[in-house]
Design a protein around this motif. Sequence first.
Motif, PDB file in Angstrom:
ATOM      1  N   ASP A  73      -1.152  78.097  79.914  1.00 53.15           N
ATOM      2  CA  ASP A  73       0.289  78.230  80.418  1.00 53.15           C
ATOM      3  C   ASP A  73       0.375  79.219  81.642  1.00 53.15           C
ATOM      4  O   ASP A  73      -0.569  80.243  81.476  1.00 53.15           O
ATOM      5  N   GLY A  75       2.351  80.780  83.143  1.00 54.67           N
ATOM      6  CA  GLY A  75       2.945  82.400  83.092  1.00 54.67           C
ATOM      7  C   GLY A  75       1.854  83.299  82.331  1.00 54.67           C
ATOM      8  O   GLY A  75       1.733  84.410  82.510  1.00 54.67           O
ATOM      9  N   HIS A 149       6.867  88.717  75.787  1.00 53.32           N
ATOM     10  CA  HIS A 149       7.423  87.425  75.266  1.00 53.32           C
ATOM     11  C   HIS A 149       7.406  87.351  73.626  1.00 53.32           C
ATOM     12  O   HIS A 149       7.014  86.192  73.410  1.00 53.32           O
ATOM     13  N   MET A 200      12.112  80.786  73.649  1.00 58.08           N
ATOM     14  CA  MET A 200      12.430  79.467  74.174  1.00 58.08           C
ATOM     15  C   MET A 200      13.903  79.296  73.778  1.00 58.08           C
ATOM     16  O   MET A 200      14.647  78.636  74.309  1.00 58.08           O
ATOM     17  N   ASN A 256      11.119  75.805  80.900  1.00 60.77           N
ATOM     18  CA  ASN A 256       9.888  76.263  81.709  1.00 60.77           C
ATOM     19  C   ASN A 256       9.449  75.532  82.574  1.00 60.77           C
ATOM     20  O   ASN A 256       9.621  73.935  82.484  1.00 60.77           O
ATOM     21  N   ASP A 257       8.646  75.686  83.533  1.00 59.60           N
ATOM     22  CA  ASP A 257       8.037  74.889  84.758  1.00 59.60           C
ATOM     23  C   ASP A 257       7.485  73.719  84.067  1.00 59.60           C
ATOM     24  O   ASP A 257       7.155  72.653  84.698  1.00 59.60           O
ATOM     25  N   SER A 281      14.433  75.257  86.571  1.00 57.02           N
ATOM     26  CA  SER A 281      13.731  75.809  85.534  1.00 57.02           C
ATOM     27  C   SER A 281      14.137  77.345  85.220  1.00 57.02           C
ATOM     28  O   SER A 281      14.259  78.252  86.080  1.00 57.02           O
ATOM     29  N   GLY A 283      12.230  79.413  83.928  1.00 52.67           N
ATOM     30  CA  GLY A 283      10.915  80.383  83.702  1.00 52.67           C
ATOM     31  C   GLY A 283       9.800  79.170  83.825  1.00 52.67           C
ATOM     32  O   GLY A 283      10.254  78.053  83.930  1.00 52.67           O
ATOM     33  N   ASP A 284       8.830  79.416  84.480  1.00 56.97           N
ATOM     34  CA  ASP A 284       8.158  80.761  84.750  1.00 56.97           C
ATOM     35  C   ASP A 284       7.519  81.214  86.285  1.00 56.97           C
ATOM     36  O   ASP A 284       7.102  82.205  86.310  1.00 56.97           O
ATOM     37  N   SER A 286       5.590  78.827  88.327  1.00 54.88           N
ATOM     38  CA  SER A 286       4.118  78.359  88.354  1.00 54.88           C
ATOM     39  C   SER A 286       4.050  78.055  89.726  1.00 54.88           C
ATOM     40  O   SER A 286       4.871  77.548  90.641  1.00 54.88           O
ATOM     41  N   SER A 302      13.942  77.605  90.377  1.00 59.94           N
ATOM     42  CA  SER A 302      13.251  78.372  89.311  1.00 59.94           C
ATOM     43  C   SER A 302      13.564  79.888  89.170  1.00 59.94           C
ATOM     44  O   SER A 302      13.669  80.556  90.164  1.00 59.94           O
TER      45      SER A 302
END
Length: 368
Positions: A73, A75, A149, A200, A256-257, A281, A283-284, A286, A302
Motif C-alpha cells: 500500500d 500510504g 492508523h 476505513m 483510498n486512492d 479520494s 486518502g492517501d 499516492s 485527494s
Amino acid sequence: MTISQSKSLLVMLFLSCFISGAQAQQNSMQFMSAANAKVAKASALKSKWDGPTSGPQLQKDKKIVFIAHDLSDAGTFGVFTGMREAVAGTGWQVLPLDCRGQCNLGAGVVKQALEMKPQGIVLAGVDAASQTKGLTAAAEAKVPVVGWHASFKSGAVPGLFTNVTTDPKEAAQIAALFGAAEASNKAGIVVFTDTSTPFMATKSGAIVEALRQCEACRILSTEDLPLTESRKKFPATIDGLVKRHGTKWTHVIAVNDVYFDMMDKPEIEKVIAGNNLRGISAGDGSPTAFKRIRKGDLQIGSVPEPLFLHGWQLVDELNRAMSKVAPSGYNAPLHLVTLQNITYDGGPKDVFDPSNDFRAKYLSYWGK
C-alpha cells in the motif's frame, strides 16, 4: 476482543452514518457556502509548523519492528520510508514485518515482532483491538508500541503509547464536500470502502453522513470492497454499477486512492467511458493519484496523508516512549490536493510533503 466482536464494532461504525444522517438537510445555498469554505481551508498552503518544538534528545542504536498491514500500500510504504529517512545516521534499524493484508485475522503478529528483540514496535494499518494479547505481551516486556492508523482515534488507544493519524472523519468530510461542491448539478455518487478496518469504516461512514446533507447529491450505492481482495472482484463490480445506474452515475468518492488505481485500466475505462466520472479520494495521496489529478480525466482530488511527516512523528513518539516522556499530542493538518494547488506542498514530486519545515523542527531538539 474476539474477531466476531471486532466485526460487529465495524458494522456499528459503518451504520452509524445512517443514524446521524437523520438530521435535517441544509438548503442548497447554506450547504454550498459551508462546503466551499471548508474546501478552501483544506486546499490552502501548509507552510506553518504547528507541531512540537521541544522533546527528548534522540536516543541511539535502536531496533524498531514496523508491522505493516500491507507494505505494498502506497500510504504504508510512504510512512515506512519516512521513518527510515528520519533515523538515517542514528544507528536505528527499522525492520519491516509485512502481513500482506492478514494482520487483523489473528493476534500473533505482535508476539512475532517481540521475538525479534526490538526496543520499539510500530503497528501500521493494523487494528489495535485485534492485537490485545500481543499488546499485553509487549507491555509486559516493556516494549513501547506506537500505532499508525491502528485506530480511528488519534492519541491514547488501549495498548498503544499513542496512535498517529489524521482525523478520518475530517478527511472523509473534506472529500465528500469537495465532490458535492464540484458537482454543482445533481450528482449520482458511488462510495467505495473497505470496512475490514475501523479507520476505513469510519471514513466511509463520514462520507455518507456528509453527502446526506446535500440536496443535490444522491448516493447510488456504497460498495464494500476490501483492498486485499478487491482486484479480482473490481471489473465485475464496475460492470454491474454501469448496468444498474447508467449515466446517473457521475461521481466516485473512495476511502483510498487504490480504488482509482484499479479504475485506471483500459478494460475499466472502456466500461465507464459514457459516464465521464469524477473521482475524489479521502486518502492517501499516492504518486499515481497525483498523476491522475494532473490529467483530470478521472480523479480530480485527494485528501492525502503527510506520509513522510508521519514517519518522522512515529520516530519522535517512539523516542518519547523510550525516554519516559509523554506523547507529543500532535495531529498533522489535513490537505486537499486538486489541479489548482498541485504545484506546491510536495505536489511536483507526486507526494504531499508539507512546506512547514518539519524535518528541521524535529532535528532541532533531537540533537541528531
